[in-house]
Design an enzyme around this catalytic site. Structure first.
Site, PDB file in Angstrom:
ATOM      1  N   GLU A 144       0.885  -1.165   0.000  1.00 42.25           N
ATOM      2  CA  GLU A 144       0.000   0.000   0.000  1.00 42.25           C
ATOM      3  C   GLU A 144       0.916   1.206   0.000  1.00 42.25           C
ATOM      4  OE1 GLU A 144      -1.318   2.761   0.330  1.00 42.25           O
ATOM      5  OE2 GLU A 144      -3.013   2.791   1.703  1.00 42.25           O
ATOM      6  N   GLU A 153       4.373   8.321  -3.927  1.00 43.59           N
ATOM      7  CA  GLU A 153       5.164   7.864  -2.783  1.00 43.59           C
ATOM      8  C   GLU A 153       6.310   6.938  -3.203  1.00 43.59           C
ATOM      9  OE1 GLU A 153       2.654   6.194   0.207  1.00 43.59           O
ATOM     10  OE2 GLU A 153       1.551   8.053   0.548  1.00 43.59           O
TER      11      GLU A 153
END
Length: 648
Positions: A144, A153
């Site tokens: 995730e 990210e």
């Protein structure tokens, strides 16, 4: 250990030396993180659990042991799901030390310590083999690593490294695939956040400088709660396009993908609305989508979340598109970001490099600031106020960052106009003005360092410092600032502060405790800036003016302004009285309805103080929260303290 840190005070402009614990930074990181929001995201958690069960079943059906690598484990939730689903062992990787320590506690509390190993490293530093972090490569990859933009990210390089160095050939992955969608639209309100528009002032038409008009703008994504942008506010020019997919093998090499379409309406191509889906299984039967509420047949089924939102991308320049035109929408990406370009099919396709700001304006002004400067109603308020106070011999000094007020004053006939900004040029401007008596001191006020509504009280401190330059009868515009407060019930935003207790049957109370400790460290006593137009709420009380700051007077030196009242969680904003008849609000844009509906300014963030614990208000004064609201001139900050109370 504590150290002295120099921090710029956004209200007073002074450099404050404060004693900080060495743990302050990570306490702030935890307190303002989205961990609780993710644990409250039932849709996300259920889809992950179903996908993990299916992946373990597929591995077991091949007669293999299920060895899991969970990158970015956070609380360890997905690792515990994997072991509960039958995985034989799980390596849970978490680079943030406090989070890794919390994961160890949570794993132990739930009885999985013998099957889950928490590794406090970045995944690219994990070693495999005898004496390594992992005894063997894994055959199920759970991650995730996504943000609103999907790859922001660092998901791509992390995936690429994991498949090359940490995973077995032919491994399972949860999620299995990600799909990015995009739609080209004309959205004048959103476009006003990207480029400065022409402005009408008393018959004059102010055009943006050529350098600003030619500039491609800021390349970064604008992430918002797109569900709060009504569909009637934009015109779709393209269908919803499947613009890009990510699945095995994953590459971090910069790439471009195009989607051809026939324009379904005529208009100005300005903005690309985008969101993504993740398929938790190869067949695409378990899907977690970020599609906005208005795409749902039943809007009540929309799963609210704030850790993932939707993306708005601005084209380098608006372009006219006619219905029936054949067009190509291209998305390009590097390791961490996406950008879009539009071409007519008849045009020769060109390689589009990442846009960047060449005019400096997009580096100085935020997107909401562009929207504020383009707000014609707001501009009219300032023009009417200036017209009522300016004279032919007026000498004006503007105190705001990147403000157009000095230009307005010049167009309205002021004799001389100076502009003072919080930059290295300030001293030079003061030296120019030093021999001239200022008759009009004006400000919006707006300052680039302001995060909370009362940070713009820097105008008051500047006015005090400039007192020697002002004529005795000088006009101060605005005359005063009024701090308003209203108690609210949030539709969804409360979730970011609510404890989780259990999540999908797993005890995550150590996480709640860690967040609360970090909040108690300081954050619970500080307001959070939120753009409340994105977060619906219902007013439980009328808006109430709690403090008035008289800008015609100097900042007081030796006393504290304080008010008390009853509420259960509050929002604060500033309203500026420009003249006796003209005011500008940075918060509520109109009266609260009988049902408590609030309409908030899309240009400024409001200050939100969450009460220590949510509770039901009976609608009268029998039970409430007592608060003390304080403004300390020496600090230049608003502080609030809550305590429970009840009356009979």
């Amino acid at each position: 250990m504590k150290t002295f840190c120099g921090r710029a005070n956004p209200t007073t402009g002074a450099l404050d030396w404060v004693e900080e614990s060495e743990e302050y930074d990570y306490h702030q990181e935890i307190a303002r993180s989205c961990y609780a929001d993710m644990l409250h995201d039932k849709d996300r958690n259920e889809k992950y659990y179903r996908g993990i069960r299916a992946a373990v079943e597929r591995v077991k059906a091949r007669g293999e042991q299920a060895v899991v690598l969970d990158i970015g484990t956070g609380t360890g939730l997905l690792s515990m799901m994997a072991v509960s689903a039958g995985a034989d062992y799980c390596y849970a990787v978490e680079v943030f030390r406090p989070m890794a320590e919390a994961a160890v506690c949570i794993v132990e509390r739930n009885g999985f310590s013998n099957k889950i190993k928490v590794i406090n490293k970045h995944s690219t530093e994990v070693t495999v083999g005898l004496g390594g972090d992992m005894e063997t490569r894994a055959n199920i990859l759970i991650t995730e690593l996504f943000d609103t933009e999907l790859i922001g990210e660092g998901a791509l390089p992390s995936y690429e490294h994991a498949h090359l160095h940490l995973m077995q050939e032919g491994c399972e992955a949860v999620p299995h695939r990600a799909t990015v969608y995009a739609q080209l639209v004309q959205a004048d309100q959103l476009w006003s956040w990207a480029q400065l528009q022409p402005i009408e002032v008393t018959g004059f038409k102010l055009l943006p400088p050529p350098a600003v008009r030619r500039c491609a703008g800021a390349p970064s994504v604008c992430d918002i709660q797109l569900s709060q942008v009504p569909p009637e506010s934009f015109t779709p020019l393209s269908p919803l396009c499947t613009i890009m997919e990510f699945s095995k093998p994953v590459s971090s090499t910069p790439q471009s993908h195009s989607c051809r379409f026939v324009a379904q309406a005529s208009g100005q191509a300005q903005v690309v609305l985008s969101w993504w889906d993740i398929d938790m299984d190869p067949k695409g039967t378990i899907v977690c989508t970020l599609a906005p509420r208005w795409t749902y047949d039943n809007p009540r089924c929309y799963p609210w979340r704030d850790h993932w939102m939707q993306s708005v991308y601005f084209l380098p320049a608006e372009e006219r598109v006619m219905e029936g035109d054949e067009c190509s929408l291209t998305v390009s990406h590097d390791d961490y970001s996406l950008w879009f370009s539009l071409q007519q099919i008849s045009e020769k396709e060109a390689v589009v490099s990442r846009p960047y700001c060449t005019c400096q304006a997009h580096l100085v002004w935020t997107r909401p600031r562009f929207g504020e400067l383009n707000d014609t109603q707001r501009t009219d308020c300032y023009v009417r106020a200036l017209r009522s106070v300016l004279k032919a011999d007026s000498v004006c000094l503007g105190v705001s960052d990147g403000s157009l007020l000095p230009i307005f004053a010049h167009l309205l006939g002021a004799n001389k106009v100076y502009s003072l900004e919080s930059s290295g040029l300030s001293k030079q401007i003061i030296e120019q003005v030093g021999a001239i008596a200022v008759s009009v001191l004006m400000g919006e006020p707006y300052f680039s360092t302001s995060l909370l509504p009362w940070h713009s009280l820097f105008f008051w401190y500047s006015r005090t410092a400039l007192a020697r330059l002002l004529r005795p009868d000088a006009v101060i515009l605005p005359q005063c600032g009024i701090l308003y407060i209203v108690a609210v019930e949030f539709q969804d935003l409360w979730r970011i502060r609510a404890p989780c207790g259990t999540c999908q049957g797993f005890d995550v109370r150590p996480m709640d405790k860690m967040i609360q400790q970090s909040l108690d460290f300081r954050e619970s006593r500080e307001a959070e800036p939120h753009a409340l137009w994105e977060y619906p709420c219902r007013a439980l009380t009328p808006p109430y003016p709690v403090m008035t700051f008289d800008f015609t007077q100097l900042v007081p030196e030796d006393h504290v302004l304080c008010r008390s009242g009853l509420c259960h969680g509050v929002v604060l904003w500033m309203e500026y009285q420009l003249t006796d008849h003209v005011t500008v609000s940075t918060g509520l844009m109109g009266p609260v309805t009988e049902q408590g509906t609030c309409h908030w300014s899309p240009h400024r963030k409001q200050g939100v103080y969450f009460s220590p614990s949510p509770w039901d208000s009976p609608g009268d004064s029998r039970a409430a929260l007592s608060y003390s609201l304080t403004f300390e001139p020496s600090v230049g900050d608003i502080r609030m303290d809550f305590c429970s109370t009840s009356t009979l």
